[in-house]
Design an enzyme around this catalytic site. Structure first.
Site, PDB file in Angstrom:
ATOM      1  N   LYS A 136      39.562  54.597  17.129  1.00 29.59           N
ATOM      2  CA  LYS A 136      39.698  53.372  16.363  1.00 29.59           C
ATOM      3  C   LYS A 136      39.910  53.708  14.891  1.00 29.59           C
ATOM      4  CE  LYS A 136      36.618  53.243  13.907  1.00 29.59           C
ATOM      5  NZ  LYS A 136      36.008  54.200  12.923  1.00 29.59           N
ATOM      6  N   TYR A 221      34.018  47.422  13.401  1.00 24.84           N
ATOM      7  CA  TYR A 221      32.901  47.270  14.349  1.00 24.84           C
ATOM      8  C   TYR A 221      32.403  45.826  14.375  1.00 24.84           C
ATOM      9  CZ  TYR A 221      32.517  52.304  15.052  1.00 24.84           C
ATOM     10  OH  TYR A 221      32.772  53.603  15.388  1.00 24.84           O
TER      11      TYR A 221
END
Ligand code: NDP
Length: 368
Positions: A136, A221
């Site tokens: 990510k 996140y």
């Protein structure tokens, strides 16, 4: 290990009501039980900090094994080869890794390089006919993400994103409770994600390599968390940026962004992404019948948290071990985690990041 057994016992009870294929009980069978199925043969690209953690975690995997390396630093290759007993024929650099196409001993390449390099590297791996796991953020904007998804589809390979939290037991339990309606109608999510970044010369503070700043690295996140905690896709965002150190955080590198997201049910999320605060790793979910709070919520663990029903007691197991065994099961058996870890999932987060940056720039609410 006792903790694994306890985990199995708890999960085997809750698994009865799970409307999903993912079966941690099967996945983490006691170490004494031999595993005789296929093993995912993984090459890691980019032998940096996080790759080091992933490689170590994979030593405890049953279904995945590190077998290859792609690196621009020959001295690291020497060290890693010795440590993980990797044959020279499975080692590549950034110039020649397309040749991996001819290597029948590697199933998947795990790209763990700076964000701005992901797109081209993932597409090259796909063209070489290997499955790809990408860290990510999957790319640095939705346009890149779409190109990556398309390229992997065209090459008929899987594209997965390193969303380790989707395999983390306490997180999985809260998502299961949400799916079961145990929080009632959801009203609000708060996500706080940040840390104080050090060395000003690192790639994370370089717009070209990072694609942005804290939002790309840690704010993601809270974006991903809002989506899996609420179980919906946002329909609008608003966002505000604060920059206290324009020398360290140059043009295009965000230091702190507060952002809000609205969801079709009427639920809202309020989040903070920052490179300038310590101890910021907290999720809070509020519904008409209950709540969940997790702090830390996305660090390497142990994750800690509670709901209106009490403490979350699922044991800590190294996230990357669970992730890599889970991804092996996904690739070989099509077993899906409770929340997807595929390229489409990565793309959804990138679309939201684009919208947040747009909202910061224009000061306006951006519809998704
Ligand atoms: P590091 O800087 O520690 O490592 C990156 C590695 O990429 C380098 O060591 C290098 O390996 C390789 N690389 C290739 N080109 C470059 C370049 N131009 N500049 C710098 N490095 C280069 O970064 P991290 O390991 O912390 O992060 C890598 C990726 O992993 C990022 O996308 C990050 O977001 C993600 N990440 C994910 C985490 C998670 O929990 N899921 C946690 C931390 C990071 P070599 O010398 O072998 O070529």
């Amino acid at each position: 290990m006792g903790s694994r057994r306890d985990f199995l016992e708890k999960l085997s009870v809750s698994a009865i009501s799970l409307p999903i294929l993912y079966s941690p009980a099967k996945l983490f069978a006691a170490p004494s039980e031999p595993y005789e199925g296929p093993v995912l043969r993984v090459a890691i690209m980019g032998l940096g900090g996080y790759a080091t953690r992933v490689a170590k975690a994979m030593e405890s995997c049953k279904r995945a094994k590190l077998v290859g390396l792609i690196s621009g630093t020959p001295s690291k290759v020497v060290d890693w080869r010795a440590k993980y007993d990797i044959p020279e024929k499975n080692c590549y650099n950034y110039e020649n890794f397309d040749k991996i196409k001819n290597n029948a001993d590697i199933d998947v390449v795990y790209v763990i390089t700076p964000n701005g390099l992901h797109k081209d590297q993932v597409i090259r791996v796909a063209k070489a006919g290997k499955h790809v796991i990408c860290e990510k953020p999957m790319g640095i904007n939705a346009k890149e993400g779409q190109e990556m998804v398309d390229a992997c589809k065209k090459a008929n390979v899987k594209l997965l994103v390193g969303y380790r939290m989707h395999y983390e037991p306490k997180t999985v339990e809260v998502i299961r409770m949400r799916q079961n309606g145990e929080f009632g109608k959801l009203k609000f999510f708060q996500g706080l994600s940040g840390f104080a970044i050090g060395d000003p010369t690192q790639w994370r503070l370089n717009k070209e390599l990072a694609g942005g700043g804290a939002m790309m690295d840690i704010g993601i996140y809270s974006i991903n968390g809002a989506r899996y905690m609420l179980g919906e896709e946002p329909i609008w965002v608003t966002a505000q940026e604060t920059k206290t150190d324009p020398v360290k955080f140059k043009e295009g590198v965000d230091e702190t962004i507060q952002f809000q997201m609205g969801f079709p049910s009427g639920a809202v999320a309020s989040c903070l992404s920052t490179y300038a605060m310590r101890h910021l790793d907290r999720f809070f979910l509020n519904g008409e019948k209950g709540y969940a709070e997790m702090q830390p919520s996305t660090g390497y663990g142990p994750i800690e948290g509670r709901t209106h029903k009490g403490e979350l007691t699922q044991p800590h197991i190294t996230h990357q071990t669970l992730q890599m065994d889970g991804m092996a099961q996904l690739i070989f058996e099509g077993v899906q985690p409770i929340v997807p870890v595929d390229g489409e999932e990565g793309l959804k987060d990138l679309k939201i990041i684009d919208a947040i940056y747009e909202a910061v720039k224009t000061g306006k609410k951006v519809d998704l």
